[in-house]
Design a protein around this motif. Structure first.
Motif, mmCIF file in Angstrom:
data_model
loop_
_atom_site.group_PDB
_atom_site.id
_atom_site.type_symbol
_atom_site.label_atom_id
_atom_site.label_comp_id
_atom_site.label_asym_id
_atom_site.label_seq_id
_atom_site.Cartn_x
_atom_site.Cartn_y
_atom_site.Cartn_z
ATOM 1 N N GLU A 1 0.829 -1.208 0.000
ATOM 2 C CA GLU A 1 0.000 0.000 0.000
ATOM 3 C C GLU A 1 0.862 1.255 0.000
ATOM 4 O OE1 GLU A 1 -3.872 -1.556 2.575
ATOM 5 O OE2 GLU A 1 -2.138 -0.741 3.624
ATOM 6 N N LEU A 2 1.902 1.243 0.826
ATOM 7 C CA LEU A 2 2.783 2.398 0.932
ATOM 8 C C LEU A 2 3.477 2.669 -0.404
ATOM 9 C CD1 LEU A 2 4.021 4.615 2.673
ATOM 10 C CD2 LEU A 2 5.747 2.972 3.418
ATOM 11 N N VAL A 3 3.979 1.637 -1.037
ATOM 12 C CA VAL A 3 4.664 1.807 -2.321
ATOM 13 C C VAL A 3 3.692 2.360 -3.362
ATOM 14 C CG1 VAL A 3 5.767 0.576 -4.239
ATOM 15 C CG2 VAL A 3 6.462 0.103 -1.883
ATOM 16 N N ALA A 4 2.474 1.832 -3.393
ATOM 17 C CA ALA A 4 1.480 2.310 -4.360
ATOM 18 C C ALA A 4 1.183 3.796 -4.136
ATOM 19 C CB ALA A 4 0.199 1.486 -4.256
ATOM 20 N N LYS B 1 2.507 9.584 -5.815
ATOM 21 C CA LYS B 1 2.950 10.894 -5.303
ATOM 22 C C LYS B 1 2.005 11.455 -4.234
ATOM 23 C CE LYS B 1 6.544 11.212 -8.007
ATOM 24 N NZ LYS B 1 7.869 10.960 -7.497
ATOM 25 N N ASP B 2 1.471 10.553 -3.403
ATOM 26 C CA ASP B 2 0.610 10.951 -2.296
ATOM 27 C C ASP B 2 1.477 11.561 -1.188
ATOM 28 O OD1 ASP B 2 -2.038 10.714 -0.760
ATOM 29 O OD2 ASP B 2 -0.614 9.662 0.544
ATOM 30 N N GLU B 3 1.259 12.840 -0.899
ATOM 31 C CA GLU B 3 2.118 13.545 0.058
ATOM 32 C C GLU B 3 2.013 12.997 1.479
ATOM 33 O OE1 GLU B 3 2.149 17.792 -0.178
ATOM 34 O OE2 GLU B 3 2.026 17.748 -2.371
ATOM 35 N N SER B 4 0.825 12.542 1.889
ATOM 36 C CA SER B 4 0.695 12.002 3.246
ATOM 37 C C SER B 4 1.516 10.725 3.411
ATOM 38 C CB SER B 4 -0.767 11.753 3.596
ATOM 39 O OG SER B 4 -1.311 10.748 2.767
ATOM 40 N N SER B 5 1.678 9.973 2.328
ATOM 41 C CA SER B 5 2.490 8.756 2.415
ATOM 42 C C SER B 5 3.969 9.111 2.599
ATOM 43 C CB SER B 5 2.292 7.872 1.184
ATOM 44 O OG SER B 5 2.765 8.508 0.015
ATOM 45 N N ILE C 1 14.190 9.817 -3.008
ATOM 46 C CA ILE C 1 13.123 8.816 -2.935
ATOM 47 C C ILE C 1 11.888 9.349 -3.661
ATOM 48 C CG2 ILE C 1 11.506 7.666 -1.366
ATOM 49 C CD1 ILE C 1 13.918 7.443 0.616
ATOM 50 N N TRP C 2 11.548 10.597 -3.436
ATOM 51 C CA TRP C 2 10.397 11.225 -4.104
ATOM 52 C C TRP C 2 10.565 11.179 -5.626
ATOM 53 C CZ3 TRP C 2 5.694 13.260 -3.031
ATOM 54 C CH2 TRP C 2 5.131 14.150 -3.951
ATOM 55 N N ARG C 3 11.770 11.514 -6.074
ATOM 56 C CA ARG C 3 12.025 11.582 -7.518
ATOM 57 C C ARG C 3 12.149 10.202 -8.168
ATOM 58 N NH1 ARG C 3 16.707 16.143 -7.313
ATOM 59 N NH2 ARG C 3 15.343 17.931 -7.039
ATOM 60 N N LYS C 4 12.705 9.247 -7.437
ATOM 61 C CA LYS C 4 13.068 7.957 -8.051
ATOM 62 C C LYS C 4 12.202 6.781 -7.614
ATOM 63 C CE LYS C 4 17.886 9.321 -8.535
ATOM 64 N NZ LYS C 4 19.266 9.045 -8.178
ATOM 65 N N ILE C 5 11.101 7.039 -6.921
ATOM 66 C CA ILE C 5 10.285 5.932 -6.420
ATOM 67 C C ILE C 5 9.790 5.031 -7.542
ATOM 68 C CG2 ILE C 5 8.121 7.247 -6.369
ATOM 69 C CD1 ILE C 5 9.257 4.557 -3.830
#
Length: 181
Positions: free
Chosen positions: A11-14, A19-23, A60-64
């Protein structure tokens, strides 16, 4: 007070890939301490380690999208991102020049403070797991992953052929993977 939000890794990876900011807030809250501890093993300057930690989360944000769950767990991927950025920082020309220009008294003080305040990898259990390895494997993992040496530097320092170093590190990583299952 509401119930704390928890996610499965899938779920977290999805959510991260969407690009869900709360995650990302969740990710930072739950993993920044462990990643900071790894970075401090390589960079003893706490301020610089904090800067690298911020860079880690930007990466991490850019390369997830490049994260592949079939190749390993999310934390392992993030740990490698953190480790690689910390090593890149240590090897950078600016870092090397800054270390050369420090006063002896400042450097000695920073080393003693860092030794007292620096959280070790014991905080996340890695050190205990590494201690289970054979001594010849443990030394190589310590040099490669906790101190940031290249395989070539390890071979030279330990007086071993490069192929032997690579083989032992690979064997040690396979053994660590088994211990962590």
């Amino acid at each position: 007070m509401g119930n704390p939000v928890t996610y499965t890794e899938q779920e977290l990876v999805a959510l991260l890939k969407a690009k869900d900011e709360s995650s990302y807030s969740y990710l930072y809250d739950h993993y920044s301490g462990a990643l900071y501890s790894i970075i401090l093993q390589i960079i003893s300057d706490q301020e610089l380690a904090s800067d690298v930690l911020q860079d880690v989360f930007v990466n991490i944000w850019r390369k997830i999208q490049s994260y592949d769950s079939t190749k390993g767990r999310l934390f392992t991927w993030m740990l490698n991102v953190a480790r690689n950025l910390a090593i890149d920082m240590v090897r950078s020309r600016a870092f090397q020049n800054n270390r050369k220009n420090q006063d002896i008294a400042d450097g000695a003080f920073a080393e003693s403070v860092g030794a007292v305040l620096q959280p070790g990898t014991d905080n996340i259990g890695l050190r205990k797991t590494v201690e289970k390895l054979k001594p010849e494997h443990r030394v190589l993992i310590d040099l490669a992953y906790f101190k940031g040496y290249t395989h070539e530097e390890i071979a030279e320092a330990e007086g071993l052929p490069l192929g032997t170093v690579k083989t032992r590190i690979r064997s040690a990583l396979i053994q660590l993977r088994e211990y962590l299952k």
